[in-house]
Design a protein around this motif. Structure first.
Motif, PDB file in Angstrom:
ATOM      1  N   PRO A 109      69.434 107.358  44.522  1.00  0.00           N
ATOM      2  CA  PRO A 109      68.717 107.007  45.738  1.00  0.00           C
ATOM      3  C   PRO A 109      67.959 108.207  46.294  1.00  0.00           C
ATOM      4  O   PRO A 109      68.466 109.319  46.308  1.00  0.00           O
ATOM      5  CB  PRO A 109      69.811 106.553  46.702  1.00  0.00           C
ATOM      6  CG  PRO A 109      71.082 107.017  46.134  1.00  0.00           C
ATOM      7  CD  PRO A 109      70.886 107.269  44.684  1.00  0.00           C
ATOM      8  N   VAL A 110      66.735 107.951  46.722  1.00  0.00           N
ATOM      9  CA  VAL A 110      65.939 108.999  47.347  1.00  0.00           C
ATOM     10  C   VAL A 110      66.063 108.821  48.855  1.00  0.00           C
ATOM     11  O   VAL A 110      66.097 107.706  49.341  1.00  0.00           O
ATOM     12  CB  VAL A 110      64.461 108.863  46.940  1.00  0.00           C
ATOM     13  CG1 VAL A 110      63.682 110.068  47.387  1.00  0.00           C
ATOM     14  CG2 VAL A 110      64.349 108.685  45.454  1.00  0.00           C
ATOM     15  N   GLU A 111      66.132 109.908  49.576  1.00  0.00           N
ATOM     16  CA  GLU A 111      66.208 109.806  51.028  1.00  0.00           C
ATOM     17  C   GLU A 111      64.903 109.236  51.573  1.00  0.00           C
ATOM     18  O   GLU A 111      63.833 109.654  51.143  1.00  0.00           O
ATOM     19  CB  GLU A 111      66.359 111.193  51.638  1.00  0.00           C
ATOM     20  CG  GLU A 111      67.762 111.704  51.749  1.00  0.00           C
ATOM     21  CD  GLU A 111      67.744 113.024  52.476  1.00  0.00           C
ATOM     22  OE1 GLU A 111      68.082 113.022  53.646  1.00  0.00           O
ATOM     23  OE2 GLU A 111      67.353 114.036  51.878  1.00  0.00           O
ATOM     24  N   PRO A 112      64.966 108.334  52.559  1.00  0.00           N
ATOM     25  CA  PRO A 112      63.730 107.852  53.186  1.00  0.00           C
ATOM     26  C   PRO A 112      62.908 109.010  53.744  1.00  0.00           C
ATOM     27  O   PRO A 112      61.687 109.001  53.711  1.00  0.00           O
ATOM     28  CB  PRO A 112      64.221 106.956  54.311  1.00  0.00           C
ATOM     29  CG  PRO A 112      65.585 106.564  53.941  1.00  0.00           C
ATOM     30  CD  PRO A 112      66.154 107.662  53.089  1.00  0.00           C
ATOM     31  N   ARG A 113      63.608 110.016  54.228  1.00  0.00           N
ATOM     32  CA  ARG A 113      62.908 111.170  54.782  1.00  0.00           C
ATOM     33  C   ARG A 113      61.974 111.820  53.748  1.00  0.00           C
ATOM     34  O   ARG A 113      60.843 112.179  54.061  1.00  0.00           O
ATOM     35  CB  ARG A 113      63.960 112.182  55.228  1.00  0.00           C
ATOM     36  CG  ARG A 113      63.375 113.475  55.645  1.00  0.00           C
ATOM     37  CD  ARG A 113      64.457 114.411  56.071  1.00  0.00           C
ATOM     38  NE  ARG A 113      63.897 115.725  56.329  1.00  0.00           N
ATOM     39  CZ  ARG A 113      64.591 116.733  56.791  1.00  0.00           C
ATOM     40  NH1 ARG A 113      65.865 116.574  57.051  1.00  0.00           N
ATOM     41  NH2 ARG A 113      64.022 117.880  56.997  1.00  0.00           N
ATOM     42  N   SER A 114      62.446 111.950  52.523  1.00  0.00           N
ATOM     43  CA  SER A 114      61.614 112.560  51.487  1.00  0.00           C
ATOM     44  C   SER A 114      60.405 111.701  51.192  1.00  0.00           C
ATOM     45  O   SER A 114      59.305 112.213  50.976  1.00  0.00           O
ATOM     46  CB  SER A 114      62.415 112.747  50.205  1.00  0.00           C
ATOM     47  OG  SER A 114      63.573 113.451  50.463  1.00  0.00           O
ATOM     48  N   ILE A 115      60.628 110.380  51.162  1.00  0.00           N
ATOM     49  CA  ILE A 115      59.512 109.477  50.868  1.00  0.00           C
ATOM     50  C   ILE A 115      58.478 109.562  51.985  1.00  0.00           C
ATOM     51  O   ILE A 115      57.277 109.642  51.742  1.00  0.00           O
ATOM     52  CB  ILE A 115      60.034 108.042  50.683  1.00  0.00           C
ATOM     53  CG1 ILE A 115      60.887 107.989  49.417  1.00  0.00           C
ATOM     54  CG2 ILE A 115      58.887 107.054  50.609  1.00  0.00           C
ATOM     55  CD1 ILE A 115      61.537 106.674  49.136  1.00  0.00           C
ATOM     56  N   MET A 116      58.958 109.619  53.237  1.00  0.00           N
ATOM     57  CA  MET A 116      58.022 109.744  54.354  1.00  0.00           C
ATOM     58  C   MET A 116      57.235 111.043  54.257  1.00  0.00           C
ATOM     59  O   MET A 116      56.017 111.064  54.455  1.00  0.00           O
ATOM     60  CB  MET A 116      58.786 109.722  55.681  1.00  0.00           C
ATOM     61  CG  MET A 116      59.244 108.341  56.104  1.00  0.00           C
ATOM     62  SD  MET A 116      60.340 108.421  57.523  1.00  0.00           S
ATOM     63  CE  MET A 116      59.202 108.844  58.831  1.00  0.00           C
ATOM     64  N   GLU A 117      57.930 112.134  53.923  1.00  0.00           N
ATOM     65  CA  GLU A 117      57.231 113.422  53.878  1.00  0.00           C
ATOM     66  C   GLU A 117      56.263 113.474  52.700  1.00  0.00           C
ATOM     67  O   GLU A 117      55.214 114.097  52.780  1.00  0.00           O
ATOM     68  CB  GLU A 117      58.257 114.563  53.835  1.00  0.00           C
ATOM     69  CG  GLU A 117      59.024 114.639  55.144  1.00  0.00           C
ATOM     70  CD  GLU A 117      59.907 115.858  55.289  1.00  0.00           C
ATOM     71  OE1 GLU A 117      60.013 116.638  54.330  1.00  0.00           O
ATOM     72  OE2 GLU A 117      60.484 116.022  56.374  1.00  0.00           O
ATOM     73  N   TYR A 118      56.604 112.781  51.622  1.00  0.00           N
ATOM     74  CA  TYR A 118      55.662 112.716  50.500  1.00  0.00           C
ATOM     75  C   TYR A 118      54.406 111.948  50.913  1.00  0.00           C
ATOM     76  O   TYR A 118      53.287 112.383  50.644  1.00  0.00           O
ATOM     77  CB  TYR A 118      56.304 112.037  49.289  1.00  0.00           C
ATOM     78  CG  TYR A 118      55.294 111.800  48.199  1.00  0.00           C
ATOM     79  CD1 TYR A 118      54.825 112.868  47.431  1.00  0.00           C
ATOM     80  CD2 TYR A 118      54.765 110.537  47.981  1.00  0.00           C
ATOM     81  CE1 TYR A 118      53.863 112.668  46.465  1.00  0.00           C
ATOM     82  CE2 TYR A 118      53.800 110.342  47.016  1.00  0.00           C
ATOM     83  CZ  TYR A 118      53.351 111.408  46.265  1.00  0.00           C
ATOM     84  OH  TYR A 118      52.385 111.218  45.320  1.00  0.00           O
ATOM     85  N   GLU A 119      54.605 110.821  51.598  1.00  0.00           N
ATOM     86  CA  GLU A 119      53.452 110.020  52.003  1.00  0.00           C
ATOM     87  C   GLU A 119      52.584 110.758  53.029  1.00  0.00           C
ATOM     88  O   GLU A 119      51.405 110.489  53.160  1.00  0.00           O
ATOM     89  CB  GLU A 119      53.900 108.666  52.563  1.00  0.00           C
ATOM     90  CG  GLU A 119      54.436 107.701  51.503  1.00  0.00           C
ATOM     91  CD  GLU A 119      53.382 107.316  50.471  1.00  0.00           C
ATOM     92  OE1 GLU A 119      52.217 107.137  50.842  1.00  0.00           O
ATOM     93  OE2 GLU A 119      53.726 107.201  49.280  1.00  0.00           O
ATOM     94  N   MET A 120      53.183 111.681  53.770  1.00  0.00           N
ATOM     95  CA  MET A 120      52.393 112.495  54.701  1.00  0.00           C
ATOM     96  C   MET A 120      51.654 113.602  53.955  1.00  0.00           C
ATOM     97  O   MET A 120      50.739 114.215  54.490  1.00  0.00           O
ATOM     98  CB  MET A 120      53.300 113.146  55.748  1.00  0.00           C
ATOM     99  CG  MET A 120      53.942 112.211  56.728  1.00  0.00           C
ATOM    100  SD  MET A 120      52.792 111.369  57.805  1.00  0.00           S
ATOM    101  CE  MET A 120      52.120 112.711  58.748  1.00  0.00           C
ATOM    102  N   GLY A 121      52.083 113.890  52.735  1.00  0.00           N
ATOM    103  CA  GLY A 121      51.462 114.964  51.966  1.00  0.00           C
ATOM    104  C   GLY A 121      52.024 116.338  52.286  1.00  0.00           C
ATOM    105  O   GLY A 121      51.466 117.345  51.860  1.00  0.00           O
ATOM    106  N   PHE A 122      53.128 116.414  53.034  1.00  0.00           N
ATOM    107  CA  PHE A 122      53.682 117.716  53.381  1.00  0.00           C
ATOM    108  C   PHE A 122      54.047 118.485  52.119  1.00  0.00           C
ATOM    109  O   PHE A 122      54.694 117.962  51.235  1.00  0.00           O
ATOM    110  CB  PHE A 122      54.937 117.564  54.238  1.00  0.00           C
ATOM    111  CG  PHE A 122      54.663 117.037  55.599  1.00  0.00           C
ATOM    112  CD1 PHE A 122      53.463 117.317  56.225  1.00  0.00           C
ATOM    113  CD2 PHE A 122      55.593 116.262  56.256  1.00  0.00           C
ATOM    114  CE1 PHE A 122      53.206 116.835  57.488  1.00  0.00           C
ATOM    115  CE2 PHE A 122      55.342 115.766  57.522  1.00  0.00           C
ATOM    116  CZ  PHE A 122      54.151 116.057  58.139  1.00  0.00           C
TER     117      PHE A 122
ATOM    118  N   VAL B 257      70.574 104.974  38.902  1.00  0.00           N
ATOM    119  CA  VAL B 257      69.646 104.968  40.027  1.00  0.00           C
ATOM    120  C   VAL B 257      70.052 106.075  40.982  1.00  0.00           C
ATOM    121  O   VAL B 257      71.177 106.109  41.445  1.00  0.00           O
ATOM    122  CB  VAL B 257      69.699 103.635  40.780  1.00  0.00           C
ATOM    123  CG1 VAL B 257      68.836 103.693  42.010  1.00  0.00           C
ATOM    124  CG2 VAL B 257      69.255 102.525  39.880  1.00  0.00           C
TER     125      VAL B 257
END
Lengths: 317, 207
Positions: free
Chosen positions: B191-204, B189
């Motif tokens: 771990p993915v940074e929460p920051r990356s997940i947030m930026e993905y969900e924003m579509g950046f 496993v």
């Protein structure tokens, strides 16, 4: 005759529930289309090892929406009481642990607190003030050294002395359930909270154009004015009762697609399970698991095969 | 530090720093001298480190100057920039941050006395850490802390006698930390940074 009425009601109910289920399946997580790609508001600080994996690039390719560049990015953070707030603030601080680039990508931050929770209001305020201070120092030091970019830069065309670190506000909603409140009255107070959340979600924050805010450059009048989106682009929660109601409210708005609520870049939700939950999901977690777009957990024990949980490691140090 | 005939290799590797700290209170001369031994500097070079920075504490300057001047890197065939300072009144956070990976800096390493403050700071910033307890201290409670943390796989317990081995251990531990195995699926496993997940969900997106 009575039979016919009964059968008709039953039929109606069945059709209705099938329709609702189909609609939910259509809008909820596995089938919800990915967000439309948009540029970073602060491209100097774009550093995204995680989302530049081939898989994500593929998903984002071809969906680039240039109109989104003319919109502010709007993040809604739901704070709970005590531990939930502490964890959420730690998560936000960790976003810019290295260089302050985490939070600058969200040009408006709105913090939601429950009624009477002064501590959370103060924490949000302290966080934003510290961030603003860091931006000021960064901008000043970059100007003296002549290095562009950074966390936020001052607009050269205006007399605006403040760097562009965005805007923020705090909104208060009534509590979903007070501590020791009897279960009989809980539905009523939940409903009050839901109504407040619905109203809050569909009222965009004031367009930041006053003095000291994001003023347009005087020369760039031909360019379209930046707009604040109607709905938050992203809702970030970690499990207080208010958060559950907030995600429900977002789902309701998206269900009816009220004024574009179901657009790909509106009302996306991330739930971060509390650090304190090691082996079992919390009640809010179990309720929200099918409703949110991403469900993050901090312990490996919570990642089971076939479940939607994603392991992020401990992110609230 | 290096003689003039000694030229830097043509292909410049990424910067990689090893930061050594002995803490603010007690002196720890043996750690400073071990870190400036030729064998240790060679081991650092082999592991691709380009910088060795030492916080030597009050009264450690003389020892540091003597040993670093005595080190003939040309003869050793190494190129490790050595620098030092006595104490930073603002704390060590900025020094620890300089060890973290960024655009043209590879992830470095912190070697520390077993002070709980440094351990917590390093763990909070997620930098690789080797802890060397100070044998000169009376009733060293810090050994206990170092042992428990090293058993749980958070850091490497280093011994003064064999610090180069601790470098190997740290590399292995870091690799293991990055590929945790999920008990249920048996797959690693990451771990993915929460920051990356947030930026993905924003579509950046950069494209």
């Amino acid at each position: 005759m009575a039979h016919l009425k009964l059968v008709l009601t039953l039929l109606l109910l069945i059709t209705l529930s099938i329709a609702v289920t189909l609609r939910l399946l259509q809008i909820l997580a596995p089938r919800r289309p990915p967000p439309k790609a948009r540029p970073y508001p602060n491209p100097h600080l774009a550093r995204t090892p995680g989302i530049n994996t081939p898989y994500h690039r593929l998903k984002l390719l071809g969906t680039f929406n240039p109109q989104l560049a003319n919109q502010y990015t709007y993040l809604l953070v739901v704070l709970g009481s005590g531990g939930h707030t502490a964890e959420m603030m730690a998560l936000l601080e960790n976003l810019d642990r290295d260089d302050g680039s985490g939070i600058t990508q969200y040009t408006h931050r709105r913090y939601v607190v429950s009624e009477g929770d002064e501590v959370s209001v103060r924490r949000a305020k302290a966080f934003e003030e510290e961030f603003a201070g860091a931006c000021e120092r960064d901008a000043t030091s970059r100007e003296t050294r002549g290095v562009p970019g950074g966390m936020a830069s001052r607009d050269p065309g205006t007399n605006n002395q403040r760097p562009n670190y965005g805007s923020w506000d705090v909104v208060v909603v009534p509590r979903a359930r007070k501590i020791h409140q009897s279960l009989w009255t809980a539905p009523m107070s939940c409903l009050r909270c839901l109504v407040a959340c619905l109203r809050l979600l569909s009222t965009p924050p004031p367009d930041p154009k006053g003095p000291g805010m994001w003023r347009m450059k005087a020369t760039a009048r031909a360019r379209p004015r930046k707009m604040m989106p109607r709905y938050p682009n992203l809702i970030l929660t970690n499990g207080p009762a208010t958060a559950t109601v907030m995600v429900l409210a977002a789902t309701v708005l998206r269900f009816f697609d009220y004024r574009g609520a179901n657009e790909a870049n509106a009302l996306r939700t991330i739930y971060v399970e509390s650090f304190a939950r090691v082996k079992k999901l919390s009640l809010s977690g179990r309720i929200l698991l099918p409703l949110v777009d991403r469900f993050l957990v901090q312990w490996m024990e919570l990642v089971t095969p076939g479940s939607r949980t994603e392991y992020v490691g401990i992110c609230v140090w | 530090m290096a003689s003039t005939s000694h030229v830097r290799p043509a292909t410049i590797p990424n910067q990689r720093r090893c930061f050594v700290t002995i803490g603010a209170t007690a002196s720890f001369r043996s750690l400073i001298s071990v870190c400036l031994q030729p064998s240790f500097v060679q081991a650092l070079d082999k592991h691709g480190f380009t910088e060795l920075r030492i916080q030597y504490g009050k009264g450690g300057q003389e020892l540091f100057d003597d040993l670093s001047k005595g080190l003939n890197q040309a003869a050793l065939g190494t190129w490790v920039e050595i620098s030092g300072f006595d104490i930073n009144v603002n704390g060590l956070t900025s020094e620890l941050r300089a060890v973290k990976a960024s655009q043209d800096v590879s992830e470095g390493l912190v070697i520390s006395h077993a002070g709980s403050g440094t351990i917590l700071d390093a763990m909070r910033l997620d930098v690789p850490l080797i802890v060397v307890p100070n044998p000169e201290l009376l009733d060293n409670h810090q050994i206990e802390l170092a042992e428990v943390f090293s058993d749980q796989g958070y850091l490497v317990y280093g011994e003064l006698r064999n610090l180069p081995k601790a470098l190997d251990d740290s590399k292995l531990l870091r690799r293991k930390q990055k590929e945790q195995i999920n008990v249920n699926t048996g797959r690693p496993v990451v771990p993915v940074e929460p920051r990356s997940i947030m930026e993905y969900e924003m579509g950046f997106s950069l494209e």
